[in-house]
Write a protein that holds these residues in place. Structure first.
Motif, PDB file in Angstrom:
ATOM      1  N   UNK A  79       0.822  -1.201   0.000  1.00  0.00           N
ATOM      2  CA  UNK A  79       0.000   0.000   0.000  1.00  0.00           C
ATOM      3  C   UNK A  79       0.868   1.268   0.000  1.00  0.00           C
ATOM      4  N   UNK A  80       1.861   1.333   0.924  1.00  0.00           N
ATOM      5  CA  UNK A  80       2.740   2.497   0.986  1.00  0.00           C
ATOM      6  C   UNK A  80       3.534   2.641  -0.309  1.00  0.00           C
ATOM      7  N   UNK A  81       4.048   1.541  -0.835  1.00  0.00           N
ATOM      8  CA  UNK A  81       4.864   1.627  -2.047  1.00  0.00           C
ATOM      9  C   UNK A  81       4.063   2.192  -3.210  1.00  0.00           C
ATOM     10  N   UNK A  82       2.849   1.691  -3.383  1.00  0.00           N
ATOM     11  CA  UNK A  82       2.002   2.186  -4.470  1.00  0.00           C
ATOM     12  C   UNK A  82       1.619   3.639  -4.293  1.00  0.00           C
ATOM     13  N   UNK A  83       1.359   4.022  -3.068  1.00  0.00           N
ATOM     14  CA  UNK A  83       0.986   5.415  -2.779  1.00  0.00           C
ATOM     15  C   UNK A  83       2.142   6.363  -3.073  1.00  0.00           C
ATOM     16  N   UNK A  84       3.340   5.977  -2.661  1.00  0.00           N
ATOM     17  CA  UNK A  84       4.512   6.821  -2.910  1.00  0.00           C
ATOM     18  C   UNK A  84       4.775   6.934  -4.409  1.00  0.00           C
ATOM     19  N   UNK A  85       4.697   5.826  -5.127  1.00  0.00           N
ATOM     20  CA  UNK A  85       4.921   5.866  -6.581  1.00  0.00           C
ATOM     21  C   UNK A  85       3.856   6.715  -7.264  1.00  0.00           C
ATOM     22  N   UNK A  86       2.621   6.585  -6.833  1.00  0.00           N
ATOM     23  CA  UNK A  86       1.548   7.403  -7.404  1.00  0.00           C
ATOM     24  C   UNK A  86       1.807   8.886  -7.146  1.00  0.00           C
ATOM     25  N   UNK A  87       2.175   9.224  -5.909  1.00  0.00           N
ATOM     26  CA  UNK A  87       2.453  10.627  -5.566  1.00  0.00           C
ATOM     27  C   UNK A  87       3.641  11.158  -6.367  1.00  0.00           C
ATOM     28  N   UNK A  88       4.675  10.341  -6.523  1.00  0.00           N
ATOM     29  CA  UNK A  88       5.834  10.755  -7.325  1.00  0.00           C
ATOM     30  C   UNK A  88       5.412  11.021  -8.769  1.00  0.00           C
ATOM     31  N   UNK A  89       4.572  10.161  -9.291  1.00  0.00           N
ATOM     32  CA  UNK A  89       4.100  10.308 -10.672  1.00  0.00           C
ATOM     33  C   UNK A  89       3.285  11.582 -10.837  1.00  0.00           C
ATOM     34  N   UNK A  90       2.369  11.822  -9.924  1.00  0.00           N
ATOM     35  CA  UNK A  90       1.508  12.999 -10.025  1.00  0.00           C
ATOM     36  C   UNK A  90       2.298  14.297  -9.872  1.00  0.00           C
ATOM     37  N   UNK A  91       3.184  14.365  -8.889  1.00  0.00           N
ATOM     38  CA  UNK A  91       3.938  15.604  -8.683  1.00  0.00           C
ATOM     39  C   UNK A  91       4.890  15.871  -9.852  1.00  0.00           C
ATOM     40  N   UNK A  92       5.479  14.814 -10.373  1.00  0.00           N
ATOM     41  CA  UNK A  92       6.375  14.989 -11.523  1.00  0.00           C
ATOM     42  C   UNK A  92       5.587  15.435 -12.749  1.00  0.00           C
TER      43      UNK A  92
END
Length: 157
Positions: free
Chosen positions: A1-14
């Motif tokens: 859950x944390x890994x997917x959330x962090x990757x999603x947040x990285x994708x959105x902010x980038x």
């Protein structure tokens, strides 16, 4: 859950940052480029002062932190190569910003209030608009590439 959330947040902010660089390249700088020297200097100074705010700074540097954190969380996973490439591309984007665009911005702001500048044409020329624009296009390409890599990482994960 944390890994997917962090990757999603990285994708959105980038993605958001790629959009910021693109809007500067596609509309803001071409529009400013068509104005007189006083308008150019005043508008650029005002915009540069406005963009330095917690939201922008959080996105700008937060993207790099989130991509790095995602890389750590995805060690040994198939998505890791995409994340690492995204990190490198975005790190170079940050480096260009800090080494090239920000010093040009700061020099233009240091010139002072456009109403008190004696030679606005000289200030604009010294700003080196063509250099700023060219390096911003590099930021567009790199940050968009980083975003694309992160989208690929999301699909891979």
């Amino acid at each position: 859950m944390l890994t997917g959330t962090v990757l999603f947040a990285a994708t959105m902010t980038t993605g958001l940052m790629a959009g910021v660089f693109f809007i500067y390249a596609n509309a803001y700088m071409p529009g400013l480029g068509r104005t007189d020297d006083r308008t150019f200097v005043g508008a650029f100074q005002a915009t540069d002062r406005a963009i330095i705010n917690p939201l922008f700074m959080g996105l700008f540097f937060g993207s790099l932190v989130l991509i790095g954190l995602a890389a750590l969380l995805y060690l040994g996973e198939g998505a890791l190569p995409w994340i690492v490439v995204a990190f490198v591309l975005y790190l170079v984007t940050v480096g260009i910003t800090v080494a090239i665009n920000v010093p040009l911005n700061d020099a233009l702001k240091a010139a002072g209030d456009p109403d008190t500048i004696g030679d606005l044409a000289r200030v604009r020329k010294d700003f080196n608009e063509a250099r700023w624009v060219a390096w911003n296009w590099v930021r567009v390409v790199l940050s968009t590439g980083a975003f694309g890599c992160l989208v690929a990482a999301v699909r891979q994960s």
